[in-house]
Motif scaffolding. Structure first.
Motif, mmCIF file in Angstrom:
data_model
loop_
_atom_site.group_PDB
_atom_site.id
_atom_site.type_symbol
_atom_site.label_atom_id
_atom_site.label_comp_id
_atom_site.label_asym_id
_atom_site.label_seq_id
_atom_site.Cartn_x
_atom_site.Cartn_y
_atom_site.Cartn_z
ATOM 1 N N LEU A 1 5.686 3.334 -7.884
ATOM 2 C CA LEU A 1 6.041 4.369 -6.912
ATOM 3 C C LEU A 1 5.103 4.314 -5.712
ATOM 4 C CD1 LEU A 1 7.714 6.774 -6.052
ATOM 5 C CD2 LEU A 1 6.295 8.233 -7.524
ATOM 6 N N GLY A 2 3.816 4.051 -5.962
ATOM 7 C CA GLY A 2 2.868 3.943 -4.863
ATOM 8 C C GLY A 2 3.236 2.830 -3.904
ATOM 9 N N ALA A 3 3.611 1.665 -4.444
ATOM 10 C CA ALA A 3 4.010 0.543 -3.588
ATOM 11 C C ALA A 3 5.228 0.908 -2.760
ATOM 12 C CB ALA A 3 4.289 -0.689 -4.443
ATOM 13 N N CYS A 4 6.214 1.559 -3.393
ATOM 14 C CA CYS A 4 7.413 1.963 -2.653
ATOM 15 C C CYS A 4 7.051 2.925 -1.526
ATOM 16 C CB CYS A 4 8.426 2.601 -3.601
ATOM 17 S SG CYS A 4 9.183 1.438 -4.763
ATOM 18 N N ARG A 5 6.137 3.840 -1.790
ATOM 19 C CA ARG A 5 5.728 4.783 -0.744
ATOM 20 C C ARG A 5 5.044 4.070 0.415
ATOM 21 N NH1 ARG A 5 3.624 9.929 -4.471
ATOM 22 N NH2 ARG A 5 5.737 10.627 -5.055
ATOM 23 N N HIS A 6 4.275 3.036 0.111
ATOM 24 C CA HIS A 6 3.664 2.249 1.181
ATOM 25 C C HIS A 6 4.727 1.620 2.068
ATOM 26 C CE1 HIS A 6 -0.748 1.876 0.243
ATOM 27 N NE2 HIS A 6 -0.330 2.449 -0.866
ATOM 28 N N TYR A 7 5.733 1.034 1.457
ATOM 29 C CA TYR A 7 6.766 0.345 2.235
ATOM 30 C C TYR A 7 7.685 1.331 2.948
ATOM 31 C CZ TYR A 7 5.403 -4.282 0.726
ATOM 32 O OH TYR A 7 4.706 -5.451 0.544
ATOM 33 N N ARG A 8 7.919 2.500 2.352
ATOM 34 C CA ARG A 8 8.695 3.524 3.054
ATOM 35 C C ARG A 8 7.931 4.005 4.285
ATOM 36 N NH1 ARG A 8 9.678 5.844 -2.804
ATOM 37 N NH2 ARG A 8 11.565 4.656 -3.312
ATOM 38 N N ALA A 9 6.620 4.202 4.136
ATOM 39 C CA ALA A 9 5.819 4.603 5.290
ATOM 40 C C ALA A 9 5.818 3.522 6.353
ATOM 41 C CB ALA A 9 4.389 4.919 4.849
ATOM 42 N N ASN A 10 5.775 2.266 5.915
ATOM 43 C CA ASN A 10 5.748 1.155 6.857
ATOM 44 C C ASN A 10 7.014 1.103 7.709
ATOM 45 O OD1 ASN A 10 4.431 -1.245 7.870
ATOM 46 N ND2 ASN A 10 6.004 -2.413 6.811
ATOM 47 N N ALA A 11 8.149 1.517 7.092
ATOM 48 C CA ALA A 11 9.431 1.469 7.799
ATOM 49 C C ALA A 11 9.741 2.755 8.560
ATOM 50 C CB ALA A 11 10.556 1.194 6.803
ATOM 51 N N THR A 12 8.889 3.764 8.421
ATOM 52 C CA THR A 12 9.145 5.046 9.090
ATOM 53 C C THR A 12 7.977 5.399 10.000
ATOM 54 O OG1 THR A 12 8.338 6.194 7.084
ATOM 55 C CG2 THR A 12 10.724 5.876 7.297
ATOM 56 N N ILE A 13 7.022 6.154 9.496
ATOM 57 C CA ILE A 13 5.965 6.671 10.356
ATOM 58 C C ILE A 13 5.108 5.560 10.946
ATOM 59 C CG2 ILE A 13 4.378 7.113 8.418
ATOM 60 C CD1 ILE A 13 3.442 9.602 10.054
ATOM 61 N N ASP A 14 4.802 4.521 10.163
ATOM 62 C CA ASP A 14 3.991 3.431 10.706
ATOM 63 C C ASP A 14 4.739 2.704 11.820
ATOM 64 O OD1 ASP A 14 1.648 3.767 9.323
ATOM 65 O OD2 ASP A 14 2.166 2.373 7.717
ATOM 66 N N PHE A 15 6.038 2.490 11.623
ATOM 67 C CA PHE A 15 6.811 1.812 12.662
ATOM 68 C C PHE A 15 6.866 2.656 13.933
ATOM 69 C CE2 PHE A 15 10.833 0.751 14.815
ATOM 70 C CZ PHE A 15 10.564 -0.576 15.113
ATOM 71 N N GLU A 16 7.000 3.971 13.769
ATOM 72 C CA GLU A 16 7.024 4.849 14.934
ATOM 73 C C GLU A 16 5.698 4.773 15.695
ATOM 74 O OE1 GLU A 16 7.910 8.727 13.434
ATOM 75 O OE2 GLU A 16 9.799 8.079 12.503
ATOM 76 N N ASP B 1 -2.888 -8.796 3.430
ATOM 77 C CA ASP B 1 -1.566 -8.243 3.180
ATOM 78 C C ASP B 1 -1.567 -6.745 3.504
ATOM 79 O OD1 ASP B 1 1.164 -8.878 1.867
ATOM 80 O OD2 ASP B 1 0.442 -7.238 0.630
ATOM 81 N N ARG B 2 -1.213 -5.883 2.564
ATOM 82 C CA ARG B 2 -1.248 -4.440 2.849
ATOM 83 C C ARG B 2 -2.629 -4.006 3.326
ATOM 84 N NH1 ARG B 2 3.355 -2.420 4.092
ATOM 85 N NH2 ARG B 2 3.985 -4.567 4.299
ATOM 86 N N GLY B 3 -3.666 -4.550 2.696
ATOM 87 C CA GLY B 3 -5.024 -4.214 3.118
ATOM 88 C C GLY B 3 -5.330 -4.652 4.529
ATOM 89 N N ALA B 4 -4.673 -5.723 4.981
ATOM 90 C CA ALA B 4 -4.862 -6.164 6.359
ATOM 91 C C ALA B 4 -4.216 -5.189 7.335
ATOM 92 C CB ALA B 4 -4.276 -7.567 6.547
ATOM 93 N N ARG B 5 -3.115 -4.571 6.948
ATOM 94 C CA ARG B 5 -2.479 -3.555 7.804
ATOM 95 C C ARG B 5 -3.391 -2.342 7.962
ATOM 96 N NH1 ARG B 5 1.680 -5.354 9.363
ATOM 97 N NH2 ARG B 5 2.967 -6.854 8.226
ATOM 98 N N VAL B 6 -4.023 -1.956 6.845
ATOM 99 C CA VAL B 6 -4.978 -0.846 6.920
ATOM 100 C C VAL B 6 -6.170 -1.249 7.782
ATOM 101 C CG1 VAL B 6 -6.466 0.686 5.574
ATOM 102 C CG2 VAL B 6 -4.223 0.028 4.675
ATOM 103 N N SER B 7 -6.637 -2.479 7.626
ATOM 104 C CA SER B 7 -7.769 -2.968 8.436
ATOM 105 C C SER B 7 -7.428 -2.945 9.920
ATOM 106 C CB SER B 7 -8.146 -4.389 8.008
ATOM 107 O OG SER B 7 -8.538 -4.420 6.647
ATOM 108 N N HIS B 8 -6.218 -3.373 10.267
ATOM 109 C CA HIS B 8 -5.756 -3.344 11.660
ATOM 110 C C HIS B 8 -5.843 -1.921 12.207
ATOM 111 C CE1 HIS B 8 -2.120 -4.124 14.574
ATOM 112 N NE2 HIS B 8 -3.262 -3.995 15.221
ATOM 113 N N ARG B 9 -5.331 -0.969 11.430
ATOM 114 C CA ARG B 9 -5.346 0.427 11.871
ATOM 115 C C ARG B 9 -6.767 0.957 11.970
ATOM 116 N NH1 ARG B 9 -3.380 3.475 15.241
ATOM 117 N NH2 ARG B 9 -1.507 2.214 14.836
ATOM 118 N N MET B 10 -7.653 0.573 11.051
ATOM 119 C CA MET B 10 -9.041 1.013 11.111
ATOM 120 C C MET B 10 -9.695 0.571 12.412
ATOM 121 S SD MET B 10 -10.159 0.314 7.126
ATOM 122 C CE MET B 10 -11.812 1.030 7.213
ATOM 123 N N CYS B 11 -9.385 -0.641 12.845
ATOM 124 C CA CYS B 11 -9.961 -1.157 14.091
ATOM 125 C C CYS B 11 -9.421 -0.430 15.316
ATOM 126 C CB CYS B 11 -9.692 -2.647 14.209
ATOM 127 S SG CYS B 11 -10.572 -3.641 13.000
#
Length: 303
Positions: A268-283, A172-182
């Motif tokens: 709040l941490g979870a919300c920040r993860h999803y906000r990042a996912n929809a902004t900087i990560d998407f970019e 899940d979220r950890g898999a997204r981080v794993s993808h980026r690590m690779c």
């Protein structure tokens, strides 16, 4: 490890996955590695739990019953450049880092950690903002919760434990981080197992009515602060987590640990993860959507 609805809008064809299958899959390359575990560098370790801490300060360290699910594991706080990361680690053999998903913490690996520790030096970490890890400021455009910054936390944690290279699995979220690590440091990941995600660019550009209804939280949690975090904080943690089905999936002691960690900080941490996912990560993902993982890769879906 439990699967759940956190990222189900990403799930395509489903394949049943047993814990035995996960253990076997992750173990496939262990014998080929000559990497050995090392003790954490003293300068990186902020604190380490003792048996007495579970009775003296269970809010901070959790219960002795949860600790017993991870026999022989050390329980640490490790400082990275941008956060303090809660870690359990134990076992012997080549290093293996496991990363959890949304609304979870490192206790999600209760079903496989001890068995994997028979063949690996297993490292379990709470992502920043989740579990017992710290909650840094979001920074401009939510950069401090981007997958790349979370990846840096994990590289630093593994470095502090003496591991330049390691096996990796994320859910899940950890898999997204794993993808980026690779993508960011492929030379450091020996093999990777990705559980239950598709690339964020694909997900955001292929939303339909079914996926939006099934995974409403993607859109809800990404709303500007403080709207979603205030609403979630207004209901009891146990009520919210039962609504997500965790009480039906987990032993009570693990569910209780999820409840313990489901605080205003982690909401709040979870919300920040999803906000990042929809902004900087998407970019970033849009700019790099054609990049492929070069690391030996296993992708698995849970039901």
């Amino acid at each position: 490890m439990t699967t759940h609805q956190s990222d189900h809008l990403e799930a395509g064809p489903e394949v049943r996955l047993s814990r035995r299958g996960l253990v076997g899959a992750l173990a496939a390359g262990a014998a080929a590695s000559a990497v050995t575990p090392a003790l954490a560098e003293e300068t990186a370790v902020v604190a380490e739990a003792t048996a007495a801490d579970y009775a003296r300060d269970p809010t901070r360290w959790g219960s002795a019953e949860v600790a017993a699910l991870f026999p022989g594991f050390k329980h640490l706080d490790i400082r990275t450049k941008g956060a303090v990361i809660r870690v359990r680690h134990g076992g012997s053999g080549p290093p293996l880092l496991l990363l959890h998903g949304n609304s979870q913490n490192l206790a999600t690996w209760y079903g496989v950690a001890a068995r994997l520790a028979e063949r690996y030096h297993v490292v379990l970490a709470d992502l920043r903002g989740y579990g017992d890890s710290s909650l840094p400021d979001p920074g401009p455009n939510h950069i401090n919760y981007s997958s790349g910054v979370l990846a840096e936390d994990m590289f630093e944690v593994m470095e502090s434990l003496g591991h330049r290279q390691f096996f990796l699995a994320g859910h899940d979220r950890g898999a997204r981080v794993s993808h980026r690590m690779c993508l960011d440091q492929p030379d450091r990941i020996m093999k990777v197992c990705i559980l239950d995600v598709l690339p964020a660019y694909y997900v955001w550009t292929n939303i339909n009515i079914k996926s939006a209804l099934n995974s409403w939280h993607w859109l809800f949690l990404a709303q500007p602060e403080p709207f979603p975090d205030t609403m979630i904080s207004a209901v009891p943690a146990e009520w919210f987590l039962k609504g997500r089905g965790y009480d039906r999936q987990l032993p009570k002691i693990v569910f209780d640990d999820y409840v313990r960690c489901f605080t205003n900080k982690t909401i709040l941490g979870a919300c920040r993860h999803y906000r990042a996912n929809a902004t900087i990560d998407f970019e970033i993902d849009t700019a790099e959507k054609d990049r492929k993982i070069a690391t030996p890769l296993l992708i698995l879906w849970g039901t």
